[in-house]
Design a protein around this motif. Structure first.
Motif, PDB file in Angstrom:
ATOM      1  N   LYS A 136       0.839  -1.187   0.000  1.00 18.75           N
ATOM      2  CA  LYS A 136       0.000   0.000   0.000  1.00 18.75           C
ATOM      3  C   LYS A 136       0.878   1.243   0.000  1.00 18.75           C
ATOM      4  O   LYS A 136       1.722   1.414   0.870  1.00 18.75           O
ATOM      5  CB  LYS A 136      -0.917   0.015   1.236  1.00 18.75           C
ATOM      6  N   LEU A 137       0.681   2.082  -1.013  1.00 16.75           N
ATOM      7  CA  LEU A 137       1.416   3.337  -1.119  1.00 16.75           C
ATOM      8  C   LEU A 137       0.498   4.472  -0.709  1.00 16.75           C
ATOM      9  O   LEU A 137      -0.514   4.745  -1.368  1.00 16.75           O
ATOM     10  CB  LEU A 137       1.921   3.541  -2.555  1.00 16.75           C
ATOM     11  N   GLU A 138       0.848   5.138   0.390  1.00 21.14           N
ATOM     12  CA  GLU A 138      -0.019   6.201   0.919  1.00 21.14           C
ATOM     13  C   GLU A 138      -0.112   7.396  -0.014  1.00 21.14           C
ATOM     14  O   GLU A 138      -1.093   8.148   0.027  1.00 21.14           O
ATOM     15  CB  GLU A 138       0.524   6.650   2.286  1.00 21.14           C
ATOM     16  N   ASP A 139       0.907   7.587  -0.858  1.00 19.01           N
ATOM     17  CA  ASP A 139       0.903   8.750  -1.769  1.00 19.01           C
ATOM     18  C   ASP A 139      -0.052   8.579  -2.938  1.00 19.01           C
ATOM     19  O   ASP A 139      -0.276   9.536  -3.697  1.00 19.01           O
ATOM     20  CB  ASP A 139       2.317   8.980  -2.323  1.00 19.01           C
ATOM     21  N   PHE A 140      -0.638   7.369  -3.075  1.00 18.05           N
ATOM     22  CA  PHE A 140      -1.477   7.109  -4.256  1.00 18.05           C
ATOM     23  C   PHE A 140      -2.817   6.517  -3.828  1.00 18.05           C
ATOM     24  O   PHE A 140      -3.021   5.296  -3.920  1.00 18.05           O
ATOM     25  CB  PHE A 140      -0.755   6.160  -5.218  1.00 18.05           C
ATOM     26  N   PRO A 141      -3.748   7.339  -3.367  1.00 18.52           N
ATOM     27  CA  PRO A 141      -5.094   6.838  -3.063  1.00 18.52           C
ATOM     28  C   PRO A 141      -5.812   6.411  -4.336  1.00 18.52           C
ATOM     29  O   PRO A 141      -5.484   6.886  -5.441  1.00 18.52           O
ATOM     30  CB  PRO A 141      -5.770   8.053  -2.410  1.00 18.52           C
ATOM     31  N   PRO A 142      -6.788   5.507  -4.253  1.00 15.10           N
ATOM     32  CA  PRO A 142      -7.452   4.972  -5.460  1.00 15.10           C
ATOM     33  C   PRO A 142      -8.089   6.029  -6.345  1.00 15.10           C
ATOM     34  O   PRO A 142      -8.132   5.870  -7.575  1.00 15.10           O
ATOM     35  CB  PRO A 142      -8.513   4.027  -4.878  1.00 15.10           C
ATOM     36  N   GLU A 143      -8.576   7.127  -5.761  1.00 12.90           N
ATOM     37  CA  GLU A 143      -9.319   8.101  -6.570  1.00 12.90           C
ATOM     38  C   GLU A 143      -8.447   8.840  -7.588  1.00 12.90           C
ATOM     39  O   GLU A 143      -8.955   9.345  -8.595  1.00 12.90           O
ATOM     40  CB  GLU A 143     -10.010   9.127  -5.666  1.00 12.90           C
ATOM     41  N   ILE A 144      -7.124   8.899  -7.367  1.00 14.50           N
ATOM     42  CA  ILE A 144      -6.293   9.658  -8.314  1.00 14.50           C
ATOM     43  C   ILE A 144      -6.188   8.941  -9.657  1.00 14.50           C
ATOM     44  O   ILE A 144      -5.954   9.588 -10.682  1.00 14.50           O
ATOM     45  CB  ILE A 144      -4.882   9.915  -7.747  1.00 14.50           C
ATOM     46  N   PHE A 145      -6.403   7.630  -9.660  1.00 18.11           N
ATOM     47  CA  PHE A 145      -6.314   6.882 -10.912  1.00 18.11           C
ATOM     48  C   PHE A 145      -7.592   7.022 -11.740  1.00 18.11           C
ATOM     49  O   PHE A 145      -7.632   6.577 -12.885  1.00 18.11           O
ATOM     50  CB  PHE A 145      -6.036   5.410 -10.625  1.00 18.11           C
ATOM     51  N   GLU A 146      -8.617   7.623 -11.171  1.00 17.75           N
ATOM     52  CA  GLU A 146      -9.858   7.868 -11.902  1.00 17.75           C
ATOM     53  C   GLU A 146      -9.857   9.231 -12.578  1.00 17.75           C
ATOM     54  O   GLU A 146     -10.776   9.556 -13.325  1.00 17.75           O
ATOM     55  CB  GLU A 146     -11.042   7.755 -10.942  1.00 17.75           C
ATOM     56  N   LYS A 147      -8.829  10.045 -12.273  1.00 19.70           N
ATOM     57  CA  LYS A 147      -8.785  11.406 -12.818  1.00 19.70           C
ATOM     58  C   LYS A 147      -8.141  11.475 -14.190  1.00 19.70           C
ATOM     59  O   LYS A 147      -8.016  12.553 -14.767  1.00 19.70           O
ATOM     60  CB  LYS A 147      -8.040  12.327 -11.849  1.00 19.70           C
ATOM     61  N   GLY A 148      -7.661  10.352 -14.688  1.00 18.41           N
ATOM     62  CA  GLY A 148      -7.106  10.340 -16.028  1.00 18.41           C
ATOM     63  C   GLY A 148      -5.609  10.531 -16.044  1.00 18.41           C
ATOM     64  O   GLY A 148      -4.960  10.789 -15.019  1.00 18.41           O
ATOM     65  N   ILE A 149      -5.063  10.422 -17.258  1.00 19.84           N
ATOM     66  CA  ILE A 149      -3.618  10.469 -17.424  1.00 19.84           C
ATOM     67  C   ILE A 149      -3.044  11.855 -17.153  1.00 19.84           C
ATOM     68  O   ILE A 149      -1.844  12.012 -16.896  1.00 19.84           O
ATOM     69  CB  ILE A 149      -3.258   9.997 -18.849  1.00 19.84           C
ATOM     70  N   SER A 150      -3.877  12.868 -17.190  1.00 15.76           N
ATOM     71  CA  SER A 150      -3.394  14.228 -16.914  1.00 15.76           C
ATOM     72  C   SER A 150      -2.890  14.344 -15.481  1.00 15.76           C
ATOM     73  O   SER A 150      -1.946  15.099 -15.210  1.00 15.76           O
ATOM     74  CB  SER A 150      -4.513  15.244 -17.161  1.00 15.76           C
TER      75      SER A 150
END
Length: 556
Positions: A348-362
């Motif tokens: 588990k990487l605390e710097d990368f919550p699941p919601e950031i991967f839904e925001k797209g490649i930008s």
């Protein structure tokens, strides 16, 4: 010593149920020994998948040791098909393994661990301050020095002469305790003793007088330093470590201090498995340049970093059973797939919550270099569990075993040839002397026989030296050729490394774990110049020498 080690290590002394005691006693002839407590038991678990020279690792652990020493449930361990034992994970805390790593045995530490809120000894040893808990061997009291009884003309004497008291084999510990308790710190005096248990030499005064005469006879002569005192003086000589440089340059880039460890982790992974992953030569170095040279804004379809992520992600998804994996740098699907891999992983990487991967490649493009490198290393860690990397490890280990076997055969053949040459030399010299009716050979005659054989011996020695170079180094380990092991680990949290990705392993790097912080969780890193390398190697040799001597003292 075997009994002592069992008492020192056995966690079963904490709470043994009747069934567990029965498992330890019944069927002892068929039972195998637990690696941790070294007791023969029938309730052993664990099928380690690590490949050794003659098959998989055979080590087993009993129920109590798994629970108290490592916090693992025996039933869960029995069901796992990819379980790796603590020794192969380099986490084994038994006395033998700790001694081999230059650490002190812990003894029975379960109570202390649980009182500290830890679930196991292994978890407790990772906490700060745990290094002060270790097993202390009780010193055996062989003799006691007491004050000698004064003679009639010595009632007012200031100085007491030492008298040796020999302990009988039948002397009870309580009686010896009474003797010790009856002695003061400076001048020991016997208050409670039994004449049947203690023998005082009647000739002690004669021996003391003889010793005084002997010392007087040696007055004025130079005394040689005893070897033990000489070693003690050598130990007191402090070998200082030269000042390292905190600036570390790789592929022409001055690395940020907080990213040095992650950079070498990625480069060493590519060095070990680049051929299996079909990476181009220099591709890993290009990724580092792109990350830290200000070119991280390169378009995704031209980015070597993105191409590396796609390659690793494709292999990872295919190993998990997904078919027709087609990821493109211009499509944001790969970033979503990366988020799913992270969510299903045990890491588990605390710097990368699941919601950031839904925001797209930008959102990925806005990440800094350190975070992009963390995602890259996450994929490298996940790749270690794929069939592709496992087969690569097995292949390299097999090649290493084959090379080692060939090297040993060549060494044995060279030794046999040396033996034959030695015998040949003796036979020819004896034959030459016999032909001259026992008259000794001249120097010229002897050289004519010895010189050709010496030339052959040099060739054999050269062959043996080449064969010995084929053997893996002890620090590298013969059962895991792809793992990068440290050159040395200091007791003060200093770790010395040689990386293939840093000047081809010619220079030594220092990792100071004592300087760990939130900014630099892996500690600070320092490099040394070529001129400083001999001083660093001398410091490392001094560490190993002190550790060997400490082991000798503990074993004795």
């Amino acid at each position: 010593m075997a009994v002592l080690n069992q008492l020192e290590e056995t966690p079963n002394q904490i709470e043994e149920t009747p069934n567990q005691i029965e498992a330890m006693i019944d069927g002892s002839s068929k039972a195998k020994a637990c690696h941790q407590c070294r007791q023969k038991r029938t309730d052993l678990f664990g099928s380690c998948v690590t490949q050794k020279k003659h098959g998989t690792c055979p080590l087993k652990f009993c129920t109590k040791c798994l629970k108290n020493r490592y916090g693992e449930d025996s039933e869960e361990v029995a069901l796992k098909i990819d379980w790796v034992c603590p020794k192969c994970r380099e986490e084994c805390n038994c006395s033998n393994c700790r001694k081999k790593r230059g650490q002190k045995p812990t003894g029975i530490l379960v109570h202390t661990a649980k009182n500290s809120g830890c679930s196991s000894v292994s978890e407790f040893l990772k906490t700060d301050g745990s290094e002060k808990y270790f097993y202390k061997k009780k010193a055996k009291t062989e003799s006691v020095v007491v004050a000698s009884p004064l003679e009639l003309d010595q009632e007012n004497a200031v100085e007491d002469k030492p008298v040796s008291i020999k302990r009988s084999k039948k002397t009870k510990p309580e009686e010896l305790k009474d003797i010790n308790n009856g002695c003061s710190n400076e001048n020991a005096a016997v208050e409670k003793s039994s004449p049947k248990k203690i023998k005082i030499s009647d000739s002690v005064h004669e021996k003391t007088a003889a010793k005084d005469v002997k010392e007087n006879n040696k007055a004025g002569k130079i005394r040689r330093t005893k070897p033990a005192l000489k070693r003690k003086e050598e130990d007191q000589v402090e070998v200082k470590l030269p000042q390292g440089n905190s600036s570390i340059t790789v592929v022409g880039i001055d690395l940020p201090p907080e990213d040095v460890g992650n950079v070498f982790q990625f480069l060493e992974f590519c060095s070990a498995f680049g051929e299996a992953l079909e990476l181009r030569k220099g591709q890993a170095e290009c990724v580092i340049r792109e990350l830290f040279s200000g070119r991280s804004r390169t378009r995704q379809q031209y980015s070597t970093l993105t191409q590396m992520i796609l390659r690793l992600l494709t292999v990872l998804l295919e190993s998990r059973g997904e078919t027709s994996v087609d990821l493109s740098a211009t499509d944001a699907t790969w970033f979503t797939e990366l988020g799913e891999c992270l969510s299903t992983s045990e890491v588990k990487l605390e710097d990368f919550p699941p919601e950031i991967f839904e925001k797209g490649i930008s959102h990925y493009e806005n990440l800094n270099s350190s975070k992009k490198l963390k995602l890259l290393n996450f994929l490298c860690d996940e790749m270690l569990g794929t069939s592709l990397i496992k087969s690569c490890i097995d292949k390299q280990n097999l090649e290493s075993v084959t090379r080692k076997k060939e090297a040993k055969e060549k060494i044995n053949a060279a030794k046999e040839k040396e033996k034959q040459l030695k015998q040949k030399l003796q036979d020819e010299l004896a034959k030459a002397v016999t032909e001259k009716n026992g008259i000794p050979l001249t120097i010229t005659e002897r050289d004519a026989i010895v010189s050709p054989i010496n030339a052959e011996a040099k060739e054999v020695h050269s062959e043996m030296k080449k064969a010995m170079e084929m053997l893996p180094k002890k620090s590298q380990g013969s059962d895991n050729t792809v793992r990068t092991s440290p050159v040395e680990v200091d007791d003060n949290g200093l770790i010395f490394w040689r990386f293939k990705s840093y000047n081809d392993g010619q220079n030594i790097l220092l990792q100071d774990l004592g300087s760990r912080s939130e900014v630099s969780p892996q500690g600070k890193w320092f490099s040394f110049s070529s001129e400083q390398t001999p001083e660093v190697e001398k410091y490392i040799s001094n560490i190993r020498m002190k550790r060997r001597r400490a082991k000798t003292i503990i074993s004795s």
